[in-house]
Design an enzyme around this catalytic site. Structure first.
Site, mmCIF file in Angstrom:
data_model
loop_
_atom_site.group_PDB
_atom_site.id
_atom_site.type_symbol
_atom_site.label_atom_id
_atom_site.label_comp_id
_atom_site.label_asym_id
_atom_site.label_seq_id
_atom_site.Cartn_x
_atom_site.Cartn_y
_atom_site.Cartn_z
ATOM 1 N N ILE A 1 8.762 2.614 1.409
ATOM 2 C CA ILE A 1 9.319 2.922 0.082
ATOM 3 C C ILE A 1 8.249 3.112 -0.980
ATOM 4 C CG2 ILE A 1 11.557 1.833 0.440
ATOM 5 C CD1 ILE A 1 10.465 -0.657 -0.958
ATOM 6 N N GLY A 2 7.016 2.848 -0.645
ATOM 7 C CA GLY A 2 5.976 3.021 -1.661
ATOM 8 C C GLY A 2 4.605 2.880 -1.055
ATOM 9 N N GLU A 3 3.633 3.267 -1.834
ATOM 10 C CA GLU A 3 2.262 3.180 -1.345
ATOM 11 C C GLU A 3 1.338 2.897 -2.516
ATOM 12 O OE1 GLU A 3 1.526 6.309 1.349
ATOM 13 O OE2 GLU A 3 -0.537 5.703 1.727
ATOM 14 N N ALA B 1 -2.980 1.914 -3.557
ATOM 15 C CA ALA B 1 -4.302 2.367 -3.145
ATOM 16 C C ALA B 1 -4.705 1.704 -1.823
ATOM 17 C CB ALA B 1 -5.312 2.055 -4.231
ATOM 18 N N PHE B 2 -4.318 0.454 -1.631
ATOM 19 C CA PHE B 2 -4.758 -0.286 -0.448
ATOM 20 C C PHE B 2 -3.597 -0.886 0.329
ATOM 21 C CE2 PHE B 2 -7.990 -0.464 -3.737
ATOM 22 C CZ PHE B 2 -9.050 0.146 -3.079
ATOM 23 N N SER B 3 -2.405 -0.387 0.091
ATOM 24 C CA SER B 3 -1.260 -1.015 0.750
ATOM 25 C C SER B 3 -0.134 -0.019 0.978
ATOM 26 C CB SER B 3 -0.725 -2.148 -0.131
ATOM 27 O OG SER B 3 -0.175 -1.597 -1.309
ATOM 28 N N VAL C 1 4.211 -0.156 1.188
ATOM 29 C CA VAL C 1 5.330 -1.046 0.898
ATOM 30 C C VAL C 1 6.552 -0.554 1.671
ATOM 31 C CG1 VAL C 1 6.770 -2.045 -0.921
ATOM 32 C CG2 VAL C 1 4.370 -1.531 -1.381
ATOM 33 N N LYS D 1 4.957 -5.711 1.276
ATOM 34 C CA LYS D 1 3.717 -4.989 0.986
ATOM 35 C C LYS D 1 2.723 -5.361 2.078
ATOM 36 C CE LYS D 1 0.394 -4.878 -2.876
ATOM 37 N NZ LYS D 1 0.309 -5.128 -4.336
ATOM 38 N N ASP E 1 -2.508 -5.148 -15.742
ATOM 39 C CA ASP E 1 -2.253 -3.829 -15.159
ATOM 40 C C ASP E 1 -0.840 -3.358 -15.525
ATOM 41 O OD1 ASP E 1 -3.007 -1.572 -13.812
ATOM 42 O OD2 ASP E 1 -2.671 -2.380 -11.799
HETATM 43 N N1 LIG Z 1 9.587 -5.298 -4.570
HETATM 44 C C1 LIG Z 1 9.601 -3.967 -4.539
HETATM 45 N N2 LIG Z 1 10.768 -3.296 -4.513
HETATM 46 C C2 LIG Z 1 10.784 -1.948 -4.476
HETATM 47 N N3 LIG Z 1 9.691 -1.177 -4.448
HETATM 48 C C3 LIG Z 1 8.495 -1.777 -4.463
HETATM 49 C C4 LIG Z 1 8.382 -3.200 -4.508
HETATM 50 N N4 LIG Z 1 7.073 -3.521 -4.515
HETATM 51 C C5 LIG Z 1 6.405 -2.363 -4.487
HETATM 52 N N5 LIG Z 1 7.244 -1.309 -4.458
HETATM 53 C C6 LIG Z 1 6.880 0.115 -4.431
HETATM 54 O O1 LIG Z 1 5.612 0.269 -3.798
HETATM 55 C C7 LIG Z 1 4.650 0.812 -4.720
HETATM 56 C C8 LIG Z 1 3.276 0.196 -4.466
HETATM 57 O O2 LIG Z 1 3.332 -1.203 -4.680
HETATM 58 P P1 LIG Z 1 2.166 -1.991 -5.416
HETATM 59 O O3 LIG Z 1 1.930 -1.383 -6.776
HETATM 60 O O4 LIG Z 1 2.464 -3.433 -5.367
HETATM 61 O O5 LIG Z 1 0.947 -1.643 -4.475
HETATM 62 P P2 LIG Z 1 -0.581 -1.683 -4.880
HETATM 63 O O6 LIG Z 1 -1.378 -1.466 -3.655
HETATM 64 O O7 LIG Z 1 -0.827 -2.944 -5.645
HETATM 65 O O8 LIG Z 1 -0.636 -0.458 -5.851
HETATM 66 P P3 LIG Z 1 -1.811 -0.096 -6.834
HETATM 67 O O9 LIG Z 1 -2.673 0.821 -6.044
HETATM 68 O O10 LIG Z 1 -1.107 0.568 -7.996
HETATM 69 O O11 LIG Z 1 -2.470 -1.359 -7.230
HETATM 70 C C9 LIG Z 1 5.231 0.489 -6.085
HETATM 71 O O12 LIG Z 1 4.757 1.349 -7.082
HETATM 72 C C10 LIG Z 1 6.729 0.630 -5.840
HETATM 73 O O13 LIG Z 1 7.130 1.969 -5.886
#
Ligand SMILES: Nc1ncnc2c1ncn2[C@@H]1O[C@H](COP(=O)(O)OP(=O)(O)OP(=O)(O)O)[C@@H](O)[C@H]1O
Length: 471
Positions: free
Chosen positions: A81-83, A85-87, A89, A106, A218
């Site tokens: 459902i999401g991505e 820079a280092f992860s 989701v 995540k 952030d």
């Molecule tokens: N609890 C959640 N419920 C729904 N979607 C989520 C949730 N957590 C994260 N996501 C989705 O995943 C995306 C990436 O999550 P997150 O920002 O925590 O990752 P990150 O690696 O910390 O990102 P960044 O590179 O911005 O630091 C979010 O922008 C969101 O779209």
């Protein structure tokens, strides 16, 4: 950097029974790996890094739909459902029988965290140090996430943690609406009431964190998720906001939640020095290497509010040094025609938030008391269907806690303040810090987080710029 929020609910087609644990990796109590790791007391599924590393070899090589599934024990990944820079989701479900409500997981690849550390650590004393610093980062993220989300609806709830040879898995409440960022892209910009609805909830979340002595660092539209409410675009147009209802929301946006505590930090003396954050939303004092404080979040709130109201960020430059110069001077404008119809009250709030001198900048209480924030246009239009209807209540889009955001604000804050552990008696946090000291190797100060200039998805800006060009 982020994919759009596509909630694909299909079940993954695993070819093995993932309820059966890999052989040879459980102890007598049925816990994976040896007990007694320092995570055990904090997180029930805690594992020791070194012990887990060896265990990776016990996993059979199976073609999982997502590689991240292979080392995950208690959850099944359903869809990405999401991505970050280092992860990555995922939407996932608990397969241990502890509930069927889908969660968000995540999955952070350890290697990518270590590589990131290598890039920014000028003199790494070896792998072990890098691993420890990365681990400290993750512990920090989890501990803060867990603490702040305990008593507030304005954060994604922290649920669980797993660690394997290759990944850290952070399990949290699944928020189904998506990112506020994507809503800005969809609607181009928000009405003042909808902007208030969103930013008030962000402010409540930030108040909660600041009261606990934690700075988020952030705050940006990508880190704001929302619970959806029914959305009927005006005249069927999905790019036009629908009617705003006080206590319910508008534009499909109900409850707003702040997430991503990867850069959050507990600051005891109200100040911190590590440069970090997403560049466009970073406060000027960060670039000037001055000590900065909770006020950096106020700058972030200012940038978000600006973006909500006009659809593009206050500071944007492709060239990073130019961007830094603009931010350092607080060089932004209320450009015509975009700002012509926006109230002076909104502009005044932004001016106080995007104040270069942190001492003069609004703090969170100043902002929560701002006259613009505390007035709603819908209350002045007698014909508009301002309040929640029976239908809203029945279909669940009515949030009792925010029945009337205007008055519920103080009540909510009071409720939260009563349940926040005070700085001095936050035993959980102190415990975490104590445990940190047991890390092998030495911890040599804070990491310099890289600035990530990511405007690839900022079609908002491009759309606005194009319009400006052709105006
Ligand atoms: N609890 C959640 N419920 C729904 N979607 C989520 C949730 N957590 C994260 N996501 C989705 O995943 C995306 C990436 O999550 P997150 O920002 O925590 O990752 P990150 O690696 O910390 O990102 P960044 O590179 O911005 O630091 C979010 O922008 C969101 O779209």
């Amino acid at each position: 950097m982020h994919n759009s929020f596509i909630c694909d609910c299909r079940m993954s087609s695993l070819s093995v029974d993932i309820n059966t644990p890999p052989s040879g990796t459980e102890n007598d109590e049925g816990n994976f790996m040896q007990e007694g790791g320092y995570f055990d007391d904090i997180f029930p599924t805690g594992l020791e890094l070194d012990e887990v590393s060896d265990a990776a070899t016990y996993y059979p090589s199976i073609n999982y739909r997502f590689p991240e599934q292979s080392e995950l024990r208690n959850y099944e990944l359903l869809s990405k459902i999401g991505e970050g820079a280092f992860s990555k989701v995922f939407k996932a479900v608990d397969i241990t029988g502890n509930g069927q409500v889908p969660v968000a997981i995540k999955a952070i690849k350890k290697k990518s965290v270590y590589i990131r550390d290598e890039e920014i650590d000028h003199d790494p004393e070896g792998d072990e140090e890098i691993k420890n610093s990365s681990r400290k980062q993750i512990i920090n993220e989890i501990a803060i996430h867990r603490m702040v989300s305990k008593n507030s609806p304005h954060f994604t709830k922290f649920i669980d943690f797993e660690e394997s040879a290759t990944y850290f898995y952070l399990v949290s409440e699944l928020v189904t609406g998506g990112e506020i960022f994507d809503k800005i892209v969809q609607l181009t910009y928000f009405s003042e009431d909808l902007a208030r609805h969103v930013i008030t909830q962000v402010a409540i979340a930030v108040k909660h964190m600041h009261y606990m002595g934690i700075v988020h660092r952030d705050i940006k539209p990508e880190n704001l998720l929302f619970e959806p409410i029914p959305f009927h675009g005006r005249n069927g147009n999905i790019q036009k906001e629908d009617t705003f209802k006080l206590g319910v929301g508008g534009g499909g946006i109900g409850l707003v939640k702040l997430m991503d505590f990867g850069l959050s930090k507990r600051i005891s003396s109200n100040t911190a020095k590590t440069p970090c954050g997403t560049m466009e939303y970073s406060a000027p004092e960060i670039f000037k290497s001055e000590e900065y404080s909770m006020k950096v979040d106020m700058w972030g709130i200012g940038c978000v509010l600006f973006t909500l109201l006009c659809g593009y960020p206050p500071f944007y430059e492709k060239n990073q040094s130019k961007l830094v110069r603009k931010i350092s001077k607080g060089d932004y404008e209320f450009l015509a025609p975009w700002w012509d119809d926006i109230s002076s009250g909104a502009k005044n709030a932004i001016i106080h938030l995007l104040e270069v001198d942190p001492k003069k900048r609004y703090d969170i209480d100043d902002f929560l008391n701002d006259p613009w924030l505390n007035s709603y246009d819908c209350l002045n239009s007698p014909n508009s269907n301002t309040y929640a209807t029976i239908e809203d209540i029945l279909n669940g889009s009515f949030d009792e806690r925010t029945e009337n955001l205007h008055s519920a604000l103080s009540c909510e804050l009071q409720k939260q303040v009563n349940t926040i552990p005070h700085e001095n008696d936050s035993s959980e946090f102190i415990y975490m810090v104590e445990e940190d000291r047991h890390l092998r190797g030495s911890w040599t100060g804070e990491l310099m987080m890289p600035f990530t200039l990511d405007l690839k998805r900022s079609s908002v800006y491009r759309r606005r710029k194009d319009k400006l060009f052709f105006w």
